[in-house]
Design an enzyme around this catalytic site. Structure first.
Site, PDB file in Angstrom:
ATOM      1  N   LYS A  19       0.823  -1.210   0.000  1.00 37.98           N
ATOM      2  CA  LYS A  19       0.000   0.000   0.000  1.00 37.98           C
ATOM      3  C   LYS A  19       0.861   1.268   0.000  1.00 37.98           C
ATOM      4  CE  LYS A  19      -3.958  -2.154   2.300  1.00 37.98           C
ATOM      5  NZ  LYS A  19      -4.873  -2.058   3.459  1.00 37.98           N
ATOM      6  N   TYR A  60     -12.786  -2.262  -4.143  1.00 37.69           N
ATOM      7  CA  TYR A  60     -13.295  -2.422  -2.781  1.00 37.69           C
ATOM      8  C   TYR A  60     -14.819  -2.330  -2.708  1.00 37.69           C
ATOM      9  CZ  TYR A  60      -8.495  -2.122  -1.102  1.00 37.69           C
ATOM     10  OH  TYR A  60      -7.161  -2.371  -0.858  1.00 37.69           O
ATOM     11  N   ASN A 126      -2.183  -0.228   6.773  1.00 40.60           N
ATOM     12  CA  ASN A 126      -1.619  -1.442   7.375  1.00 40.60           C
ATOM     13  C   ASN A 126      -0.627  -2.154   6.454  1.00 40.60           C
ATOM     14  OD1 ASN A 126      -3.370  -2.588   5.551  1.00 40.60           O
ATOM     15  ND2 ASN A 126      -4.603  -3.677   7.075  1.00 40.60           N
ATOM     16  N   HIS A 129      -2.026  -5.783   1.387  1.00 42.40           N
ATOM     17  CA  HIS A 129      -3.299  -6.450   1.111  1.00 42.40           C
ATOM     18  C   HIS A 129      -2.963  -7.802   0.509  1.00 42.40           C
ATOM     19  CE1 HIS A 129      -7.320  -7.287  -0.506  1.00 42.40           C
ATOM     20  NE2 HIS A 129      -6.675  -7.719  -1.574  1.00 42.40           N
ATOM     21  N   GLU A 140      -8.770 -10.633  -8.258  1.00 42.76           N
ATOM     22  CA  GLU A 140      -7.871  -9.530  -7.940  1.00 42.76           C
ATOM     23  C   GLU A 140      -6.656  -9.486  -8.863  1.00 42.76           C
ATOM     24  OE1 GLU A 140      -7.101  -9.963  -3.757  1.00 42.76           O
ATOM     25  OE2 GLU A 140      -9.111  -9.272  -3.206  1.00 42.76           O
TER      26      GLU A 140
END
Length: 177
Positions: A19, A60, A126, A129, A140
């Site tokens: 990320k 998302y 975080n 993913h 994905e």
């Protein structure tokens, strides 16, 4: 995936995203990349990209309406991300274990050596993913690597990579990057 004609010992594919919070810090980005290599993943494809807000909303969409959705979409469109297709005998579960729990506070306590336990800032920021199932991995991977054919990869590349010295087994050498 059974329709792809995979053998029982075939490597599994998963999507791994680094990320914007980690890509913005070269030392963290390199540390995560090294974790991928040291855990004997094969890096099948890798690319860095800047995601538009619309791309994030589409990716998302299953979280639309949840309290964190807008914050997550804005964050993922805030800077470059790195996307990987990783292969390993149990790629999905191994990557998820390596990432650690989604919630950073929990990761710091139950998996402090995980990627999120080490580098995560908040539950949104975080660091990583990862796909949570074979079907989400397929979906994905297609979203980030539209020109990648899993069918062709399983037919042409996977059989020879499965036996690559050091691939996906703790006793081996380093995986090809």
């Amino acid at each position: 995936m059974a329709s792809l004609g995979r053998s029982p010992q075939a490597l599994q594919l998963t999507l791994a995203l680094i990320k914007p919070d980690a890509v913005a810090h070269p030392l963290i980005l390199e540390a995560v990349h090294q974790q991928i290599l040291s855990n004997k993943f094969l890096i099948v494809r890798m690319r860095e990209l800047l995601w538009r807000k619309e791309d994030c909303q589409r990716f998302y969409h299953e979280h639309e309406g949840r309290f964190f959705y807008q914050r997550l979409v804005e964050f993922m469109a805030s800077g470059p991300i790195r996307a990987y297709i990783l292969a390993h005998k149990d790629a999905i579960q191994l990557w998820r274990t390596l990432m650690g729990p989604t919630r950073v506070f929990r990761a710091r306590h139950v998996a402090p050596d995980s990627i999120r336990g080490s580098f995560g800032l908040t539950d949104t920021r975080n660091t990583t993913h990862g796909s949570d199932s074979v079907s989400s991995a397929s979906r994905e991977i297609a979203a980030f690597f539209p020109d990648f054919s899993q069918q062709r990869w399983y037919e042409e590349e996977e059989p020879r990579l499965r036996h690559w010295p050091g691939c996906c087994r703790p006793e081996g050498g380093s995986a090809p990057a």
